[in-house]
Scaffold this active site. Structure first.
Site, PDB file in Angstrom:
ATOM      1  N   HIS A 101      32.533  74.107  71.706  1.00 12.02           N
ATOM      2  CA  HIS A 101      31.509  73.981  70.665  1.00 12.02           C
ATOM      3  C   HIS A 101      31.116  72.523  70.508  1.00 12.02           C
ATOM      4  CE1 HIS A 101      29.129  74.836  67.158  1.00 12.02           C
ATOM      5  NE2 HIS A 101      29.790  73.915  66.463  1.00 12.02           N
ATOM      6  N   SER A 102      29.799  72.264  70.503  1.00 12.65           N
ATOM      7  CA  SER A 102      29.235  70.937  70.300  1.00 12.65           C
ATOM      8  C   SER A 102      29.777  69.981  71.370  1.00 12.65           C
ATOM      9  CB  SER A 102      29.546  70.469  68.876  1.00 12.65           C
ATOM     10  OG  SER A 102      28.720  69.403  68.500  1.00 12.65           O
ATOM     11  N   MET A 103      30.512  68.940  70.996  1.00  7.34           N
ATOM     12  CA  MET A 103      31.112  68.068  72.004  1.00  7.34           C
ATOM     13  C   MET A 103      31.911  68.878  73.014  1.00  7.34           C
ATOM     14  SD  MET A 103      34.009  65.143  71.357  1.00  7.34           S
ATOM     15  CE  MET A 103      35.126  64.652  72.654  1.00  7.34           C
ATOM     16  N   SER A 128      28.439  76.299  73.236  1.00  8.86           N
ATOM     17  CA  SER A 128      28.056  76.596  71.856  1.00  8.86           C
ATOM     18  C   SER A 128      27.582  75.348  71.127  1.00  8.86           C
ATOM     19  CB  SER A 128      29.264  77.196  71.119  1.00  8.86           C
ATOM     20  OG  SER A 128      29.041  77.271  69.731  1.00  8.86           O
TER      21      SER A 128
END
Length: 264
Positions: A101-103, A128
Site C-alpha cells: 500500500h502506497s510506498m 494499492s
C-alpha cells in the site's frame, strides 16, 4: 539476524524483517504485505487473521520503527527492496503474491522485479493507493519541518490522532516517516525490463495521491494482465473497505495460482 531456509518439517526461524502473525502451514500460497510510509508490519495483523488458513501472510517490518526503531531508516526504495528480496528468498518454497500500500506498492514493484530476475517470479502484485512508477509528481514532504509532516499525515487520515497529538509517540515515528517519504519522493523508475506477472491496482475513488490516468499507467509496467479496481474512499480506503479488499485478494490470488505453471 536473517531468516533461515525452511526445514524439512516446515518450521522456520523468523528474523527482524519478516512477521508471521497467523501461520498457515497448509496454505498453497503466501501473501507478502509491505507497509506504507511510516507504517509497520502490525498494520497487516488483521489481514493475516482474516486470510488464514487459505493464505499464509508474511508482513515485512522495515527498519526504524517499533521494535526496530533504533536501526537506521533505509531512505532508498531500491536498497530497501534489495534487503527484503534477500529475506524472502527462503520463503519461496510456495508461490508468493505481493501486496503493497502506497510506498509499499513501489517497494513491492521493485521486489517483484528482483524475484523475477532470481527465477522465483511472484504470482502477481497488488499495487494499492499508489500511482504507477513512471508517473512523477514533484513532492518534498520529507524536507518539511515536523509540523509540516504532521499536517501531511493528517491529510491522509492514516495515522491516528492519539499518535499525532502525543509528543512522545510522535517523536517515535517522525524519523521513520521522514525517511520513508524521502525514499518515495526521490524514487524514479528506470528502463529495466517490466514485470511479467499480473498487476492488480487497488485505489480509493477520492484518493488525491493518485488519479485514474496514473492508476491505468501501471499497465506500462507489466506484460501480464493489469486491472484497476476502485473502492469508495480516500488514500486509506482499505480500512473502511476491508471486507471488499480481502475478497479481491482472495479472488485474484486464487485466479493467479490457478493460471500459474505447476511447480515440480
Amino acid at each position: 539476524m536473517t531468516t533461515t531456509a525452511p526445514t524439512q518439517n516446515g518450521a522456520r526461524e523468523l528474523g527482524a524483517w519478516i512477521r508471521r502473525f497467523q501461520p498457515a502451514e497448509q496454505a498453497a500460497v503466501r501473501l507478502v504485505c509491505l507497509p506504507h510510509a511510516g507504517g509497520a508490519a502490525t498494520y497487516y495483523f488483521p489481514v493475516a487473521k482474516a486470510l488464514a488458513p487459505a493464505i499464509d501472510v508474511l508482513a515485512v517490518q522495515y527498519p526504524g520503527r517499533q521494535d526496530r526503531r533504533t536501526e537506521p531508516v533505509i531512505e532508498d526504495v531500491r536498497a530497501l527492496a534489495d534487503r527484503i528480496t534477500a529475506e524472502l528468498l527462503p520463503w519461496t518454497d510456495r508461490p508468493l503474491a505481493l501486496f503493497g500500500h502506497s510506498m509499499g506498492a513501489l517497494v513491492g514493484y521493485e521486489v517483484a522485479r528482483r524475484l523475477e530476475a532470481a527465477g522465483t517470479a511472484p504470482l502477481g502484485l497488488f499495487a494499492s493507493g499508489r500511482r504507477a512508477p513512471s508517473t512523477v509528481r514533484e513532492e518534498s514532504v520529507h524536507r518539511r519541518d515536523d509540523q509540516g509532516i504532521v499536517s501531511a499525515l493528517r491529510e491522509l487520515s492514516g495515522t491516528g490522532d492519539e499518535v499525532l497529538d502525543d509528543a512522545d509517540l510522535l517523536g517515535m515515528v517522525l524519523t521513520a516517516v521522514r525517511g520513508d517519504y524521502k525514499a518515495v519522493e526521490t524514487y524514479r523508475d528506470d528502463d529495466r525490463p517490466v514485470l511479467a506477472c499480473p498487476v492488480e491496482v487497488l485505489t480509493g475513488d477520492s484518493d488525491g495521491m493518485t488519479s485514474p490516468e496514473e492508476n491505468r499507467a501501471w499497465e506500462r509496467h507489466t506484460t501480464g494482465e493489469c486491472r484497476v479496481t476502485e473502492f469508495p474512499g480516500g488514500h486509506f480506503y482499505l480500512v473502511d473497505q476491508a471486507p471488499a479488499v480481502l475478497a479481491t485478494i482472495r479472488e485474484r490470488t486464487s485466479a493467479w495460482a490457478a493460471a500459474a505453471p505447476q511447480r515440480p
